[in-house]
Scaffold this motif. Structure first.
Motif, PDB file in Angstrom:
ATOM      1  N   PHE A  20       0.833  -1.209   0.000  1.00 11.17           N
ATOM      2  CA  PHE A  20       0.000   0.000   0.000  1.00 11.17           C
ATOM      3  C   PHE A  20       0.864   1.253   0.000  1.00 11.17           C
ATOM      4  CE2 PHE A  20      -1.755   3.439   2.585  1.00 11.17           C
ATOM      5  CZ  PHE A  20      -2.858   3.791   1.811  1.00 11.17           C
ATOM      6  N   SER A  23       2.590   1.741  -3.375  1.00 12.97           N
ATOM      7  CA  SER A  23       1.588   2.127  -4.387  1.00 12.97           C
ATOM      8  C   SER A  23       1.167   3.577  -4.207  1.00 12.97           C
ATOM      9  CB  SER A  23       0.366   1.209  -4.282  1.00 12.97           C
ATOM     10  OG  SER A  23       0.711  -0.131  -4.551  1.00 12.97           O
ATOM     11  N   ALA A  24       0.921   3.985  -2.968  1.00  8.98           N
ATOM     12  CA  ALA A  24       0.489   5.361  -2.700  1.00  8.98           C
ATOM     13  C   ALA A  24       1.565   6.365  -3.109  1.00  8.98           C
ATOM     14  CB  ALA A  24       0.147   5.517  -1.217  1.00  8.98           C
ATOM     15  N   SER A  64      -1.919  -8.328  -1.371  1.00  8.05           N
ATOM     16  CA  SER A  64      -1.984  -6.898  -1.100  1.00  8.05           C
ATOM     17  C   SER A  64      -1.476  -6.091  -2.291  1.00  8.05           C
ATOM     18  CB  SER A  64      -1.155  -6.567   0.146  1.00  8.05           C
ATOM     19  OG  SER A  64      -1.170  -5.189   0.431  1.00  8.05           O
ATOM     20  N   VAL A  67      -4.167  -6.101  -4.950  1.00  8.18           N
ATOM     21  CA  VAL A  67      -5.320  -5.258  -4.589  1.00  8.18           C
ATOM     22  C   VAL A  67      -5.006  -3.774  -4.825  1.00  8.18           C
ATOM     23  CG1 VAL A  67      -6.655  -4.396  -2.625  1.00  8.18           C
ATOM     24  CG2 VAL A  67      -6.371  -6.861  -2.962  1.00  8.18           C
ATOM     25  N   TRP A  68      -3.832  -3.322  -4.347  1.00  8.54           N
ATOM     26  CA  TRP A  68      -3.522  -1.889  -4.459  1.00  8.54           C
ATOM     27  C   TRP A  68      -3.102  -1.499  -5.880  1.00  8.54           C
ATOM     28  CZ3 TRP A  68      -6.048   0.272  -1.048  1.00  8.54           C
ATOM     29  CH2 TRP A  68      -6.141  -0.236   0.247  1.00  8.54           C
ATOM     30  N   PHE A  71      -6.462  -0.919  -7.345  1.00  7.56           N
ATOM     31  CA  PHE A  71      -7.125   0.272  -6.801  1.00  7.56           C
ATOM     32  C   PHE A  71      -6.521   1.568  -7.326  1.00  7.56           C
ATOM     33  CE2 PHE A  71      -7.962   3.399  -3.414  1.00  7.56           C
ATOM     34  CZ  PHE A  71      -9.331   3.259  -3.282  1.00  7.56           C
ATOM     35  N   PHE A  72      -5.198   1.624  -7.405  1.00  2.00           N
ATOM     36  CA  PHE A  72      -4.534   2.881  -7.736  1.00  2.00           C
ATOM     37  C   PHE A  72      -4.162   3.040  -9.216  1.00  2.00           C
ATOM     38  CE2 PHE A  72      -3.265   2.831  -3.124  1.00  2.00           C
ATOM     39  CZ  PHE A  72      -3.917   4.009  -2.767  1.00  2.00           C
ATOM     40  N   TYR A  77      -9.923   4.562 -11.637  1.00  4.50           N
ATOM     41  CA  TYR A  77      -9.083   4.643 -10.446  1.00  4.50           C
ATOM     42  C   TYR A  77      -9.923   4.719  -9.161  1.00  4.50           C
ATOM     43  CZ  TYR A  77      -5.535   5.781 -13.950  1.00  4.50           C
ATOM     44  OH  TYR A  77      -4.703   5.750 -15.028  1.00  4.50           O
ATOM     45  N   GLN A  78      -9.250   4.319  -8.063  1.00  9.55           N
ATOM     46  CA  GLN A  78      -9.869   4.309  -6.731  1.00  9.55           C
ATOM     47  C   GLN A  78     -11.147   3.467  -6.674  1.00  9.55           C
ATOM     48  OE1 GLN A  78      -8.415   7.714  -7.595  1.00  9.55           O
ATOM     49  NE2 GLN A  78      -6.745   6.507  -6.676  1.00  9.55           N
ATOM     50  N   PHE A  80     -12.292  -0.906  -7.129  1.00  9.87           N
ATOM     51  CA  PHE A  80     -11.772  -2.263  -7.309  1.00  9.87           C
ATOM     52  C   PHE A  80     -12.407  -2.918  -8.534  1.00  9.87           C
ATOM     53  CE2 PHE A  80     -11.136  -1.555  -2.705  1.00  9.87           C
ATOM     54  CZ  PHE A  80      -9.768  -1.732  -2.660  1.00  9.87           C
TER      55      PHE A  80
END
Length: 243
Positions: A20, A23-24, A64, A67-68, A71-72, A77-78, A80
């Motif tokens: 996470f 990715s962020a 994980s 998933v991210w 998501f990103f 975007y943002q 799933f």
């Protein structure tokens, strides 16, 4: 053991947080970096977690990361959901590679542990042999081998009794590494070492009995055949010195 559990627990936390965080941090570069490059960076994170922790941590890191990544970095975007088929392929490959490198990391760590354990066995046997070869005290050798037996078989204790064999009809660790008890072979692989009674390991030389070690095992202790054979070799060193 406690240290290993703490490390594995930290690895699980890292498996959730690290993908996470990476990715962020890459989100501001989303328009300038290819998704395949992002996936490769996340694979590096999975490799790091798997190398540090255990198999569950590696699998969780792969999940994980997937998933991210979704998501990103996959449109819309943002959310799933994935609208591009190539992103679906990248996601599947990311998770597959993550699982594969986890298995490689687990295998490598296991091989390293086996090599370290075997080196410890050889060092213990060599130390015992040196005491006998240099004319060291037999009591010192008996005491040293007691400690090595505890370390090798993960015992509670190992004590030496001179001139005794079979007293109390305990299970006996034989020269082939098998444990005989009540006329049958004890299934160490399935049951662990017998823990309700001491295990007898004879100390002999050239057919002459010198005594025995009584091995007190912790319940459900696993002791592979290789470790049991090392224990027999250690007892032989004492037998040779006393003979």
């Amino acid at each position: 053991m406690a240290t290993s559990r703490r490390r594995d627990g930290f690895a699980v936390v890292l498996a959730v947080v690290a993908p996470f965080a990476v990715s962020a941090m890459l989100v501001p570069l989303r328009d300038r970096i290819e998704n395949t490059d992002v996936a490769l960076l996340l694979v590096v994170v999975v490799v790091a977690v798997a190398a540090f922790g255990n198999r569950p941590a590696g699998y969780l890191a792969a999940l994980s990361a997937g998933v991210w990544f979704d998501f990103f970095f996959t449109a819309p975007y943002q959310r799933f959901t994935i609208g591009d088929g190539s992103d679906v392929e990248t996601l599947v490959l990311l998770m597959a590679v993550g699982i594969a490198v986890t298995e490689l990391a687990v295998w490598g760590r296991r091989q390293h542990a086996v090599a370290n354990r075997e080196a410890g066995y050889l060092a213990g046997i060599q130390a015992a042999a040196e005491i006998g070869a240099t004319g060291g005290s037999s009591q010192d050798l008996i005491k040293q081998v007691s400690g090595q037996l505890v370390d090798t078989l993960h015992l509670r204790s190992a004590r030496y009794q001179p001139g005794v064999a079979g007293l109390g009809s305990p299970p006996r660790l034989g020269r082939d590494g098998q444990i005989l008890w009540k006329g049958s072979v004890w299934d160490v692989e399935r049951k662990g070492l017998p823990a309700d009674t001491d295990i007898e390991l004879l100390v002999e030389n050239a057919g002459l009995l010198h005594g025995r070690y009584l091995l007190s095992a912790v319940p459900k202790t696993s002791a592979p055949l290789s470790e049991r054979r090392v224990a027999v070799t250690l007892a032989d060193q004492v037998g040779a010195a006393l003979g």
